[in-house]
Design a protein around this motif. Structure first.
Motif, mmCIF file in Angstrom:
data_model
loop_
_atom_site.group_PDB
_atom_site.id
_atom_site.type_symbol
_atom_site.label_atom_id
_atom_site.label_comp_id
_atom_site.label_asym_id
_atom_site.label_seq_id
_atom_site.Cartn_x
_atom_site.Cartn_y
_atom_site.Cartn_z
ATOM 1 N N ALA A 1 0.734 -1.098 -0.099
ATOM 2 C CA ALA A 1 -0.039 0.022 0.069
ATOM 3 C C ALA A 1 0.906 1.337 0.077
ATOM 4 O O ALA A 1 2.114 1.120 0.446
ATOM 5 C CB ALA A 1 -0.903 -0.194 1.204
ATOM 6 N N GLY A 2 0.215 2.410 -0.590
ATOM 7 C CA GLY A 2 1.138 3.432 -0.384
ATOM 8 C C GLY A 2 0.578 4.468 -1.728
ATOM 9 O O GLY A 2 -0.445 4.214 -2.476
ATOM 10 N N LYS A 3 1.227 5.346 -1.947
ATOM 11 C CA LYS A 3 1.118 6.557 -3.255
ATOM 12 C C LYS A 3 1.450 5.853 -4.434
ATOM 13 O O LYS A 3 2.206 4.953 -4.414
ATOM 14 C CB LYS A 3 1.711 7.823 -2.938
ATOM 15 N N GLY A 4 0.578 6.146 -5.361
ATOM 16 C CA GLY A 4 0.948 5.558 -6.666
ATOM 17 C C GLY A 4 0.305 6.275 -7.688
ATOM 18 O O GLY A 4 -0.511 7.425 -7.421
ATOM 19 N N LEU A 5 0.109 5.636 -8.916
ATOM 20 C CA LEU A 5 -0.858 5.876 -9.970
ATOM 21 C C LEU A 5 -0.940 4.905 -10.894
ATOM 22 O O LEU A 5 -0.566 3.728 -10.697
ATOM 23 C CB LEU A 5 0.286 7.111 -10.907
ATOM 24 N N THR A 6 -2.031 5.114 -12.032
ATOM 25 C CA THR A 6 -2.461 4.101 -12.615
ATOM 26 C C THR A 6 -2.404 4.668 -14.155
ATOM 27 O O THR A 6 -2.912 5.973 -14.421
ATOM 28 C CB THR A 6 -4.074 3.684 -12.340
ATOM 29 N N VAL A 7 -1.957 3.861 -14.947
ATOM 30 C CA VAL A 7 -1.962 4.174 -16.428
ATOM 31 C C VAL A 7 -2.545 3.325 -17.150
ATOM 32 O O VAL A 7 -2.700 2.260 -17.005
ATOM 33 C CB VAL A 7 -0.429 4.066 -17.008
ATOM 34 N N THR A 8 -3.787 4.000 -18.063
ATOM 35 C CA THR A 8 -4.664 3.213 -18.893
ATOM 36 C C THR A 8 -4.395 3.403 -20.312
ATOM 37 O O THR A 8 -4.376 4.448 -20.587
ATOM 38 C CB THR A 8 -6.022 3.567 -18.373
ATOM 39 N N LEU A 9 -4.300 2.132 -20.788
ATOM 40 C CA LEU A 9 -4.143 2.227 -22.187
ATOM 41 C C LEU A 9 -5.174 1.424 -23.204
ATOM 42 O O LEU A 9 -5.686 0.511 -22.718
ATOM 43 C CB LEU A 9 -2.782 1.487 -22.876
ATOM 44 N N ASN A 10 -5.617 2.140 -24.242
ATOM 45 C CA ASN A 10 -6.821 1.449 -24.643
ATOM 46 C C ASN A 10 -6.594 1.673 -26.263
ATOM 47 O O ASN A 10 -5.870 2.756 -27.031
ATOM 48 C CB ASN A 10 -7.996 2.163 -24.471
ATOM 49 N N ASP A 11 -7.011 0.721 -27.055
ATOM 50 C CA ASP A 11 -7.414 0.758 -28.494
ATOM 51 C C ASP A 11 -8.071 2.000 -28.908
ATOM 52 O O ASP A 11 -8.839 2.581 -28.350
ATOM 53 C CB ASP A 11 -8.009 -0.483 -29.185
ATOM 54 N N ALA A 12 -7.678 2.525 -30.238
ATOM 55 C CA ALA A 12 -8.191 3.671 -30.760
ATOM 56 C C ALA A 12 -9.769 3.375 -31.296
ATOM 57 O O ALA A 12 -9.929 1.996 -31.575
ATOM 58 C CB ALA A 12 -7.430 4.055 -31.892
ATOM 59 N N PRO A 13 -10.531 4.116 -31.701
ATOM 60 C CA PRO A 13 -11.811 3.698 -32.107
ATOM 61 C C PRO A 13 -11.759 2.946 -33.554
ATOM 62 O O PRO A 13 -10.711 3.342 -34.272
ATOM 63 C CB PRO A 13 -12.605 4.956 -32.103
ATOM 64 N N PRO A 14 -12.630 1.999 -33.835
ATOM 65 C CA PRO A 14 -12.312 1.292 -35.062
ATOM 66 C C PRO A 14 -12.491 2.008 -36.207
ATOM 67 O O PRO A 14 -11.904 1.871 -37.321
ATOM 68 C CB PRO A 14 -13.620 0.178 -34.885
#
Length: 263
Positions: A113-126
């Protein structure tokens, strides 16, 4: 009575001659027959022009992924019971217990547990098109997340001093491998589809700096701007990563020996 030309030709063959065109036609029919026989033996009475076989394979992959998830939960329960019994009966000192807890944290088998961050990657629209001038229209590969994209994020977060990393709902350990097949992620026996979330515990400022400094991520950002690939960074004041509860593929290990000269 024969003349000299007739004698030089020699005896004539009886019966019709096989012309090249007839030989070619016979070869085509023979090849077609071979293809039909092969198709029949392969299909075993089913329609091989449908996607049924591919759907069965996809269903099998997802079924195995769910089975692996259930086995991981079962393994985690048993591991917690074993650890509880070991901590109760090992007769170790507090200092030894603290050292063991630190090693478990480094190994990724304990909650973190602690401070942090989340990176979200996603496909482009079709139906994505070029969003900025002087950029060619995208090819299919330009619109999906690739293995190297996920690996670049994970490597940058480690470089930024992450104490632990979780991809989707699984904690990474030393033997974890981030692999993609097509546009799906296969991680530790389980299958995931985008969007992909990578969460790290560490100093958010240092983690963001490492992400920005990564050449691979800088290249990915070009596609974000050009075609709309997904990229999002969320900072957390407090986040908890689960401990790794699966099996470990490492079968042989050797302790790291110090190279410092002895006193």
């Amino acid at each position: 009575m024969s003349n000299s030309d007739d004698s030089s030709v020699g005896p004539r063959r009886r019966g019709p001659r096989l012309r090249p065109a007839r030989l070619l036609t016979a070869g085509v029919f023979a090849l077609a027959g071979l293809i039909f026989v092969t198709s029949f033996n392969t299909s075993k009475g089913t329609n091989i022009r449908t996607d049924t076989s591919l759907l069965k394979l996809s269903d099998l992959i997802h079924e195995r992924s769910q089975n692996n998830a259930e086995l991981e939960r079962s393994t985690a329960t048993v591991r917690h019971q074993v650890d509880a019994l070991a901590d109760r009966d090992d007769g170790s000192t507090r200092a030894e217990d603290a050292k063991l807890a630190a090693l478990r944290e480094l190994a990724g088998t304990e909650q973190l547990a602690g401070k942090g961050l989340t990176v979200t990657l996603n496909d482009a629209p079709p139906n994505a098109t070029a969003r900025i001038p002087n950029v060619p229209e995208p090819q299919p590969n330009d619109l999906v997340i690739h293995q190297q994209d996920l690996q670049a994020v994970v490597n940058a977060l480690w470089q930024g001093g992450a104490r632990g990393i979780q991809v989707m709902d699984q904690r990474l350990i030393s033997t974890s491998a981030v692999r993609c097949v097509g546009n799906t992620l296969i991680l530790q026996g389980r299958v995931y589809s985008p969007p992909y979330k990578v969460t790290a515990v560490g100093d958010p400022a240092a983690l963001k700096k490492a992400l920005a400094a990564s050449p691979a991520i800088q290249n990915y950002q070009l596609y974000v701007n050009a075609y709309g690939l997904g990229w999002k960074v969320d900072e957390h004041k407090a986040v908890t990563l689960p401990g790794y509860s699966g099996t470990v593929d490492l079968h042989h290990a050797k302790p790291l020996e110090s190279t410092s000269p002895s006193p």
